[in-house]
Design a protein around this motif. Structure first.
Motif, mmCIF file in Angstrom:
data_model
loop_
_atom_site.group_PDB
_atom_site.id
_atom_site.type_symbol
_atom_site.label_atom_id
_atom_site.label_comp_id
_atom_site.label_asym_id
_atom_site.label_seq_id
_atom_site.Cartn_x
_atom_site.Cartn_y
_atom_site.Cartn_z
ATOM 1 N N LYS A 36 -5.103 -8.510 -10.017
ATOM 2 C CA LYS A 36 -5.488 -7.248 -9.400
ATOM 3 C C LYS A 36 -5.704 -7.329 -7.894
ATOM 4 O O LYS A 36 -5.968 -6.335 -7.264
ATOM 5 N N GLU A 37 -5.565 -8.487 -7.306
ATOM 6 C CA GLU A 37 -5.728 -8.610 -5.867
ATOM 7 C C GLU A 37 -4.452 -8.155 -5.166
ATOM 8 O O GLU A 37 -3.350 -8.404 -5.645
ATOM 9 N N PRO A 38 -4.562 -7.493 -4.016
ATOM 10 C CA PRO A 38 -3.371 -6.991 -3.345
ATOM 11 C C PRO A 38 -2.500 -8.103 -2.786
ATOM 12 O O PRO A 38 -1.302 -7.983 -2.711
ATOM 13 N N GLY A 90 -10.207 4.016 -9.629
ATOM 14 C CA GLY A 90 -9.390 4.807 -10.543
ATOM 15 C C GLY A 90 -8.017 4.204 -10.755
ATOM 16 O O GLY A 90 -7.675 3.160 -10.226
ATOM 17 N N VAL A 91 -7.224 4.908 -11.541
ATOM 18 C CA VAL A 91 -5.871 4.482 -11.858
ATOM 19 C C VAL A 91 -4.910 5.221 -10.940
ATOM 20 O O VAL A 91 -5.021 6.426 -10.732
ATOM 21 N N MET A 120 0.741 -1.136 -3.089
ATOM 22 C CA MET A 120 0.569 -1.405 -4.513
ATOM 23 C C MET A 120 1.302 -2.697 -4.819
ATOM 24 O O MET A 120 2.489 -2.824 -4.509
ATOM 25 N N ASN A 121 0.605 -3.651 -5.379
ATOM 26 C CA ASN A 121 1.232 -4.891 -5.809
ATOM 27 C C ASN A 121 2.101 -4.562 -7.018
ATOM 28 O O ASN A 121 1.637 -3.939 -7.967
ATOM 29 N N ARG A 122 3.359 -4.977 -6.997
ATOM 30 C CA ARG A 122 4.268 -4.645 -8.090
ATOM 31 C C ARG A 122 3.886 -5.344 -9.390
ATOM 32 O O ARG A 122 4.361 -4.959 -10.448
ATOM 33 N N ILE A 128 -4.179 0.702 -6.361
ATOM 34 C CA ILE A 128 -3.678 0.855 -4.992
ATOM 35 C C ILE A 128 -4.735 0.381 -4.000
ATOM 36 O O ILE A 128 -5.921 0.321 -4.316
ATOM 37 N N TYR A 129 -4.258 0.069 -2.801
ATOM 38 C CA TYR A 129 -5.111 -0.398 -1.715
ATOM 39 C C TYR A 129 -4.762 0.400 -0.470
ATOM 40 O O TYR A 129 -3.588 0.592 -0.163
#
Length: 154
Positions: A36-38, A90-91, A120-122, A128-129
């Motif tokens: 979950k880290e960018p 959130g999502v 957004m990391n794929r 999102i960040y």
């Protein structure tokens, strides 16, 4: 005496099971946190290049749009923006991305405007960040200089 030994044995087995389950939960949490880290590199890692593609949609790259950044100052603008991005709660439910970036071994979607940016990391498309306004301006100017007339207000 036999009853107390049996009871003691059961307590020891139960305690060991609890400790084992607790350790497994911590291990799983660490694995899930990594996804979950960018960005999985740190500010000390040297990124040699960033590959950028303009996007038509999440699954379609705009033809002949691939650019490779090798200038250290340009790469630093992107790396700093990514390292300082803030996770949004959130999502994520996003429109089609403007760009896809390959940074090191990681791939990201990028939405960029003059004063805001989102990545957004794929590997984790539910999170999102967001960039700071200053970071977004830097990335926007960089991409505008590469692609000319910036058409990100689709």
């Amino acid at each position: 005496m036999k009853k107390s030994m049996s009871l003691l044995g059961i307590c020891i087995v139960f305690t060991l099971l609890l400790v084992a389950c607790s350790m497994e939960e911590r291990k799983t949490a660490v694995v899930n946190k990594d996804i979950k880290e960018p960005v999985v590199y740190d500010d000390e890692e040297v990124i040699e290049q960033v590959v950028i593609n303009e996007m038509e949609s999440f699954s379609e790259v705009k033809g002949s749009s691939e650019k490779t950044l090798t200038n250290k100052e340009d790469i630093k603008i992107i790396q700093d923006a990514f390292l300082n991005a803030n996770k949004e709660p959130g999502v994520a439910d996003m429109s089609d991305p403007h760009y896809k970036l390959l940074v090191g071994d990681n791939s990201y979607y990028l939405w960029i405007h003059e004063s805001s940016g989102t990545i957004m990391n794929r590997k984790d498309t539910h999170v999102i960040y967001s960039f700071s306004e200053e970071a977004a301006q830097g990335v926007y100017k960089l991409l505008d200089s590469i692609y000319g007339e910036n058409n990100n207000d689709q």
